[in-house]
Each structure stands twice: as structure tokens, then as C-alpha cells.
Scaffold this motif. Structure first.
Motif, short mmCIF file in Angstrom:
data_model
loop_
_atom_site.label_atom_id
_atom_site.label_comp_id
_atom_site.label_asym_id
_atom_site.label_seq_id
_atom_site.Cartn_x
_atom_site.Cartn_y
_atom_site.Cartn_z
N UNK A 263 -3.09 5.15 -1.68
CA UNK A 263 -2.24 4.05 -2.16
C UNK A 263 -0.96 3.94 -1.33
N UNK A 264 -0.31 5.11 -1.04
CA UNK A 264 0.95 5.05 -0.31
C UNK A 264 0.77 4.41 1.05
N UNK A 265 -0.30 4.83 1.78
CA UNK A 265 -0.51 4.26 3.11
C UNK A 265 -0.76 2.76 3.01
N UNK A 266 -1.45 2.33 1.97
CA UNK A 266 -1.68 0.89 1.78
C UNK A 266 -0.35 0.17 1.54
N UNK A 267 0.53 0.77 0.76
CA UNK A 267 1.84 0.18 0.51
C UNK A 267 2.64 0.09 1.81
N UNK A 268 2.60 1.18 2.59
CA UNK A 268 3.34 1.18 3.85
C UNK A 268 2.85 0.08 4.77
N UNK A 269 1.52 -0.10 4.80
CA UNK A 269 0.97 -1.15 5.65
C UNK A 269 1.41 -2.53 5.18
N UNK A 270 1.50 -2.71 3.88
CA UNK A 270 1.98 -4.00 3.37
C UNK A 270 3.43 -4.24 3.74
N UNK A 271 4.24 -3.19 3.66
CA UNK A 271 5.66 -3.32 4.02
C UNK A 271 5.80 -3.70 5.49
N UNK A 272 4.97 -3.09 6.33
CA UNK A 272 5.05 -3.32 7.77
C UNK A 272 4.42 -4.66 8.15
N UNK A 273 3.43 -5.11 7.38
CA UNK A 273 2.66 -6.30 7.73
C UNK A 273 3.58 -7.47 8.04
N UNK A 274 3.36 -8.06 9.21
CA UNK A 274 4.20 -9.18 9.63
C UNK A 274 4.13 -10.34 8.65
N UNK A 275 3.02 -10.50 7.96
CA UNK A 275 2.87 -11.61 7.01
C UNK A 275 3.92 -11.54 5.91
N UNK A 276 4.49 -10.37 5.66
CA UNK A 276 5.50 -10.22 4.61
C UNK A 276 6.93 -10.35 5.12
N UNK A 277 7.11 -10.60 6.40
CA UNK A 277 8.48 -10.68 6.92
C UNK A 277 9.22 -11.90 6.36
N UNK A 278 8.55 -13.04 6.29
CA UNK A 278 9.24 -14.25 5.84
C UNK A 278 9.70 -14.13 4.40
N UNK A 279 8.91 -13.45 3.57
CA UNK A 279 9.29 -13.27 2.17
C UNK A 279 8.70 -11.97 1.63
N UNK A 280 9.39 -10.86 1.80
CA UNK A 280 8.87 -9.58 1.31
C UNK A 280 9.13 -9.34 -0.17
N UNK A 281 9.87 -10.23 -0.81
CA UNK A 281 10.38 -9.94 -2.15
C UNK A 281 9.30 -9.87 -3.24
N UNK A 282 8.22 -10.66 -3.16
CA UNK A 282 7.15 -10.44 -4.14
C UNK A 282 6.53 -9.04 -4.03
N UNK A 283 6.42 -8.53 -2.80
CA UNK A 283 5.92 -7.16 -2.62
C UNK A 283 6.89 -6.16 -3.24
N UNK A 284 8.19 -6.37 -3.03
CA UNK A 284 9.17 -5.46 -3.60
C UNK A 284 9.13 -5.49 -5.14
N UNK A 285 8.92 -6.68 -5.69
CA UNK A 285 8.82 -6.78 -7.14
C UNK A 285 7.65 -5.95 -7.66
N UNK A 286 6.54 -5.99 -6.92
CA UNK A 286 5.38 -5.18 -7.31
C UNK A 286 5.70 -3.69 -7.19
#
Length: 414
Positions: free
Chosen positions: A1-24
């Protein structure tokens, strides 16, 4: 799970709006499943850890090994010793005190304030340069304003001769690019360019340090190179690593603060209009920006000096910690209506500049640069409009900001 989270944080697709990921992420204040860093995402837990002496910033305290998902293992380069940003007390405290003597209170209380006129001149000159191009249909606020401004400021602070400032622009650009993982780039070539830039920067600074020791001036580099106070004097290598820190860290964070700031104001034209008529509003606006769109999103270089418990989770000695500052800044348990940009917000103890002994060293200068930049852009640009929303973002997950900010305007006031 942690590595999956890290990949989501790094994923360029989340750069424009990472805040929904942070809410999760905030649903589980400490995330970990045995294979990677412990990810901490809630305000009070992050704030506590930033002040906890059991947390280390020294990479030598880290016991776990594995992949480097941010691509930052070489950040800083092997040619220089760690800056105080990556050290623990007492070494951190000694170098930070020595660096602060020529920078701020109590020994140099007017250093940043006295730069205000020079900073204002730089801002005016860059805006005049935009007007001089004759092309107001497409202005890149990053390349034409937010990127060159902080480099010039750091050069003036250190005492770099003005004819050498273009070289610092090139080095800063190369080193900044090295912080952005590029999946399409050749890793060897990508790393070589950054290492070459660090080597050239180090050699240049070493020569400048020797010149300042022979003929010191009033600039900060002269004072770092020649001072011999209660903590002794810095070695040449310590002056080099400190100067490189001021250039790289001070530049990149301020670029993103200004760029994120203008993007937010253009998305909130009512606030932009208020700032145009009342430049003093730049002060609360910048504080809210540091909460709402912080230039530093997370701190990935922390580890534990002993077993500690955080929110019911035991984190073992030597474990890696990622502190998601931007998530803490949007924590509804700390800030009311946290996803709303509100420059009139009264309770604004954000994490945008860190906290504790590693709080942003250059915060007074960064704030002053942002105040001047945003208030003058608001005053002088007539009817500015975003051309791309969202704009293209840098790939870096730590220092988040647009790589370009294309806008248009009807004119530029004098």
C-alpha cells in the motif's frame, strides 16, 4: 500500500491538483504497510514531528534502504558536504547560527529590509522587459518573471558580480531540472548534466570565496567567508555548501511561491482586484498562499532516532518519514473550510515554511519577494487572463509549481 501511495504522490497526473489525494491520505494519519516510508498527512501529527528531537534530518540516521522514488539520492551532489538543512544538532545549530549572523536578527536586523528598494527595482525592470517585447498576447510569467527574479536576488545577496549573474541563471536552471524526474530522459545523461553544473558552481564559488577573503565587502558571501565569531569560522567547504543551499533552495521555493500565487489570484479575480487597489493586502495574501498552495509540498528526508508512536502507530528507529506539509495545510481538523482560498483568514498557522529548527531559513526574504512581486504584477498588468488552466506543471513532487504560466493582458501600466 505504501509504495502505491508514494507512486500516486509522485505521479505527474496529480501535480495540477494533488489535494483530492491528500484528502484520501488524511483518512489514515500514518500510512505504512512494511515496504517504504511512513507517510504522515495530518496537521497536528506533522507539527508535532517537526518539533520532535527524536526526528532526524541527517541521511546517515536512516537504516532502511531501497529505491529512491523521488529520484533525489544525488541531490546536493557528492562534491559538497551536506548543508545545515540536512544535519542535526549540534552541527545544524552551529552552521545555522553562523549563516544567520550576516542575514538577520539580532546581528544583521536590517539585511532583508534594506534590500527592498533593490528588489523593487528588479521587479519593475522585469515587468518593463515584458512590456518591451511588444507581445502581450502570450506572456510566460515563469520564464519572463518568476524564474529570473529570485536568482538575481540571491546573486545580489551573496555579492555575485552582476556580469556573472547569467552564469548563475544557467546553473540554477540545470540544477532545478535535475530535481524533476523525467521518465523519458537518459538517467546517466540527466545526472551528468546536474553533476557538471554542481562542479562548475562549486569551482566558481570557491574562487569567489578566495577573492572575498582577500578583499571582503558588505555582501553575505564576504561575511560567511571571513567571520570568526563565538562558533568559530566556516571552512571553505562549509561556505560552499551554505552558498549552494541559498542559491538552490532559496531560488526554487520562491519561483513556485510567486507562480502559484499569480495562478491563484488569476483564478480569484476579486482578490486580484482588491490587491490592485490595496498593495498592503499582499501580506495576508501571501500567508494564505503558503497554506493554500505551498511551494514545498512534502519533506521526504526525515527519519527516526528511536522507536516513536504517532497516532497509534509505532514507527521504528531508523525508519524513513514523509511529512506531507500541503496535506496538513488542508486538514479540516485544523483549518475551517480548508479548500477555500481566503486572504481574510485569521487563524493562519500554516506549515508552508516548515516549523521547528528546520523552518525555512530564508522566509523573511521569500515573503518580501512575494509581496513585491504579486502587488506589482497586480498593479501593472491590465486585465490579465490565464491562457491555460491548469498550466503545465513541473514533475517534481516536493517543489510543486507550474513550469510555465501562459497569460495575456491588455496592457502594462507604468
Amino acid at each position: 500500500m505504501t509504495q502505491a501511495i508514494l507512486r500516486e504522490i509522485i505521479d505527474y497526473a496529480n501535480r495540477a491538483n494533488p489535494y483530492p489525494l491528500y484528502e484520501e491520505l488524511r483518512r489514515t494519519p500514518v500510512s505504512h504497510d512494511g515496504d517504504g516510508p511512513y507517510v504522515v498527512s495530518t496537521y497536528y501529527e506533522i507539527q508535532s514531528l517537526l518539533h520532535d528531537p527524536r526526528i532526524s534530518s541527517d541521511a546517515r540516521s536512516l537504516k532502511t534502504t531501497g529505491e529512491d522514488p523521488l529520484g533525489q539520492a544525488g541531490e546536493g551532489g557528492a562534491t559538497l558536504p551536506p548543508s545545515f538543512l540536512k544535519l542535526d544538532p549540534p552541527d545544524h545549530d552551529r552552521l545555522r547560527r553562523m549563516t544567520n549572523r550576516p542575514f538577520g536578527p539580532p546581528h544583521s536586523p536590517h539585511r532583508v529590509h534594506d534590500m527592498r528598494g533593490e528588489l523593487g527595482g528588479l521587479v519593475s525592470g522585469l515587468i518593463d522587459g515584458i512590456a518591451g517585447t511588444g507581445n502581450l498576447d502570450r506572456i510566460d510569467l515563469v520564464d519572463q518573471f518568476a524564474y529570473p527574479f529570485p536568482v538575481s536576488v540571491i546573486c545580489r545577496l551573496l555579492g555575485v558580480p552582476r556580469e556573472d549573474e547569467p552564469r548563475f541563471h544557467v546553473w540554477a536552471e540545470t540544477l532545478a531540472a535535475s530535481l524533476d524526474p523525467d521518465p523519458d530522459a537518459d538517467p546517466a545523461q540527466h545526472g551528468k548534466g546536474a553533476m557538471d553544473a554542481r562542479m562548475e558552481l562549486g569551482m566558481y564559488l570557491a574562487g569567489l570565496i578566495e577573492e572575498r577573503r582577500k578583499d571582503p565587502g558588505e555582501d553575505m558571501l564576504s561575511q560567511l567567508a571571513t567571520a570568526d565569531g563565538p562558533d568559530g569560522s566556516m571552512t571553505t567547504m562549509e561556505v560552499l555548501s551554505t552558498s549552494a543551499l541559498l542559491l538552490i533552495a532559496g531560488h526554487e521555493t520562491t519561483v513556485n511561491l510567486i507562480t502559484n500565487g499569480m495562478l491563484t489570484l488569476l483564478r480569484h479575480p476579486d482578490v486580484l482586484q482588491r490587491l490592485r487597489g490595496a498593495p498592503e493586502l499582499a501580506v495576508p495574501i501571501v500567508e494564505e498562499l503558503l497554506r493554500y498552495e505551498p511551494p514545498v509540498q512534502l519533506l521526504p528526508q526525515r527519519s527516526t532516532l528511536c522507536d516513536i508512536e504517532v497516532s497509534g502507530v509505532t514507527i521504528p528507529e531508523g525508519a524513513s518519514l514523509w511529512l506531507i506539509l500541503a496535506s496538513g495545510n488542508r486538514d479540516p481538523k485544523r483549518f475551517e473550510d480548508p479548500d477555500r482560498f481566503d486572504p481574510d483568514r485569521k487563524d493562519i498557522q500554516h506549515l508552508g515554511l516548515g516549523s521547528g529548527i528546520h523552518s525555512c531559513f530564508g522566509a523573511p526574504l521569500a515573503r518580501q519577494e512575494a509581496h513585491l512581486a504579486l502587488s506589482e504584477l497586480a498593479r501593472r498588468l491590465e486585465n490579465p487572463q490565464l491562457l491555460e488552466d491548469p498550466p503545465p506543471y513541473r514533475q517534481n513532487a516536493v517543489l510543486r509549481g507550474p513550469r510555465h504560466l501562459p497569460i495575456s493582458c491588455d496592457g502594462i501600466r507604468s
